[in-house]
Each structure stands twice: as structure tokens, then as C-alpha cells.
Design a protein around this motif. Structure first.
Motif, PDB file in Angstrom:
ATOM      1  N   TYR A  47       0.829  -1.198   0.000  1.00  0.00           N
ATOM      2  CA  TYR A  47       0.000   0.000   0.000  1.00  0.00           C
ATOM      3  C   TYR A  47       0.869   1.256   0.000  1.00  0.00           C
ATOM      4  CZ  TYR A  47      -3.430   3.443   1.577  1.00  0.00           C
ATOM      5  OH  TYR A  47      -4.224   4.547   1.689  1.00  0.00           O
ATOM      6  N   VAL A  48       1.868   1.270   0.877  1.00  0.00           N
ATOM      7  CA  VAL A  48       2.728   2.450   1.004  1.00  0.00           C
ATOM      8  C   VAL A  48       3.598   2.650  -0.236  1.00  0.00           C
ATOM      9  CG1 VAL A  48       4.685   3.425   2.291  1.00  0.00           C
ATOM     10  CG2 VAL A  48       2.748   2.453   3.516  1.00  0.00           C
ATOM     11  N   TYR A  51       0.635   2.591  -3.677  1.00  0.00           N
ATOM     12  CA  TYR A  51      -0.658   3.262  -3.793  1.00  0.00           C
ATOM     13  C   TYR A  51      -0.760   4.642  -3.157  1.00  0.00           C
ATOM     14  CZ  TYR A  51      -2.083  -1.454  -5.053  1.00  0.00           C
ATOM     15  OH  TYR A  51      -2.187  -2.680  -5.651  1.00  0.00           O
ATOM     16  N   THR A  52       0.254   5.117  -2.463  1.00  0.00           N
ATOM     17  CA  THR A  52       0.062   6.356  -1.703  1.00  0.00           C
ATOM     18  C   THR A  52       0.365   7.635  -2.478  1.00  0.00           C
ATOM     19  OG1 THR A  52       2.276   6.126  -0.775  1.00  0.00           O
ATOM     20  CG2 THR A  52       0.434   5.304   0.544  1.00  0.00           C
ATOM     21  N   ARG A  53       0.972   7.557  -3.619  1.00  0.00           N
ATOM     22  CA  ARG A  53       1.294   8.774  -4.374  1.00  0.00           C
ATOM     23  C   ARG A  53       0.000   9.483  -4.791  1.00  0.00           C
ATOM     24  NH1 ARG A  53       5.648   7.777  -7.948  1.00  0.00           N
ATOM     25  NH2 ARG A  53       6.880   8.895  -6.434  1.00  0.00           N
ATOM     26  N   LEU A  55      -2.472  10.463  -2.948  1.00  0.00           N
ATOM     27  CA  LEU A  55      -3.656  10.219  -2.121  1.00  0.00           C
ATOM     28  C   LEU A  55      -3.811  11.311  -1.067  1.00  0.00           C
ATOM     29  CD1 LEU A  55      -3.481   6.384  -1.442  1.00  0.00           C
ATOM     30  CD2 LEU A  55      -5.001   7.595  -3.006  1.00  0.00           C
ATOM     31  N   ARG A  57      -4.109  13.069   2.568  1.00  0.00           N
ATOM     32  CA  ARG A  57      -3.314  12.812   3.767  1.00  0.00           C
ATOM     33  C   ARG A  57      -3.944  11.799   4.705  1.00  0.00           C
ATOM     34  NH1 ARG A  57      -1.152  18.477   5.978  1.00  0.00           N
ATOM     35  NH2 ARG A  57      -0.015  18.943   4.080  1.00  0.00           N
ATOM     36  N   ARG A  60      -2.911   8.276   4.416  1.00  0.00           N
ATOM     37  CA  ARG A  60      -1.555   7.927   4.852  1.00  0.00           C
ATOM     38  C   ARG A  60      -1.464   7.807   6.369  1.00  0.00           C
ATOM     39  NH1 ARG A  60       0.354  11.939   0.471  1.00  0.00           N
ATOM     40  NH2 ARG A  60      -0.192  13.413   2.075  1.00  0.00           N
TER      41      ARG A  60
END
Length: 144
Positions: A47-48, A51-53, A55, A57, A60
Motif C-alpha cells: 500500500y505504502v 498506492y500512496t502517491r 492520495l 493525507r 496515509r
């Protein structure tokens, strides 16, 4: 294993949040996201890293909480195995875990047709209250 450490370990094994978006339920664990229908697991590391770009805050906050949880777990384990722990630090880390999950759930709740319940907040704060409240209370000087 003492009861406090068992409670902290158990915290990592139960869902931290329940997210209901429309008719789709996602269970959020420290180790990953579980979509029951059809079953799919997205681990925290994937996920980190994948997929986090871009997204918001609040999305995260969950993996940040997982990292803080690992620090709290390491602190509690060092207390049991090495007799080297400042319980105030472990308690503060667990309070932070609860705050990250509250942030995570609040972010979802502000979206249309989405509800999130931060069970991790309730559980982590309950562990702190049950096992470490006296330690925290005596650490803060009373006002005169």
C-alpha cells in the motif's frame, strides 16, 4: 507473556477500522487492508510503496499508525524481555496510534456514502487507560 504485552500484541491482530463505502466493507488491520467480498489483502508495505502517491493525507495516517504501533510493540517487548522500557513512551505511542486511526476514519466519514469506525482508537486508548493510566497520571505533576 504478561497481560499488557498480550493486549498490545492483540491490538495488531484485530481490525483497526471498519470502512463501509456504499455496500463494500473494508477491514483495516495494522498489517493490511482486507476486502472480504471477494477476498483480497493489500499488505501495508505494498500500500505504502505502490498506492500512496497523490492520495489524500488521511489515507496515509493508517500506515503511519502501523509504523508507530511497531515502535510501541518493540518498546513493550523490550520491557518484558530486557526489563528496559519507559512505559510512558509506550503509552504515548499507543495514544498516537489511536490518533492516526481517528484521523483515518474521520477522513472517510467526510466522504459521501462512506462510514468508518475507528476500533483501533478505542482499543489502543483502552489499553493505555487500563494498563498505564496510573503511570501517566503520576508522571504529570499536579497543579497547585
Amino acid at each position: 507473556m504478561n497481560r499488557r504485552l498480550a493486549a498490545i500484541v492483540a491490538l495488531g491482530l484485530v481490525p483497526w477500522s471498519f470502512v463501509l463505502a456504499g455496500d463494500e466493507l473494508t477491514l483495516v488491520f495494522a498489517f493490511g487492508l482486507v476486502d472480504p467480498q471477494p477476498f483480497h489483502l493489500t499488505d501495508t508495505y505494498t500500500y505504502v510503496t505502490a498506492y500512496t502517491r497523490g492520495l489524500p493525507r488521511f489515507l496515509r495516517a493508517w500506515p503511519a499508525g502501523a509504523g508507530v504501533y511497531l515502535l510501541a510493540l518493540a518498546s513493550a517487548v523490550s520491557g518484558v524481555l530486557l526489563d528496559f522500557e519507559d512505559r510512558r513512551v509506550t503509552a504515548l505511542l499507543l495514544v498516537l496510534v489511536g490518533l492516526t486511526q481517528l484521523t483515518f476514519a474521520w477522513g472517510f466519514t467526510r466522504r459521501a456514502l462512506t462510514v468508518a469506525f475507528p476500533l483501533g482508537t478505542v482499543l489502543s486508548w483502552t489499553i493505555v487507560w487500563w494498563f498505564d493510566w496510573e503511570t501517566l497520571r503520576t508522571a504529570v505533576p499536579a497543579s497547585s
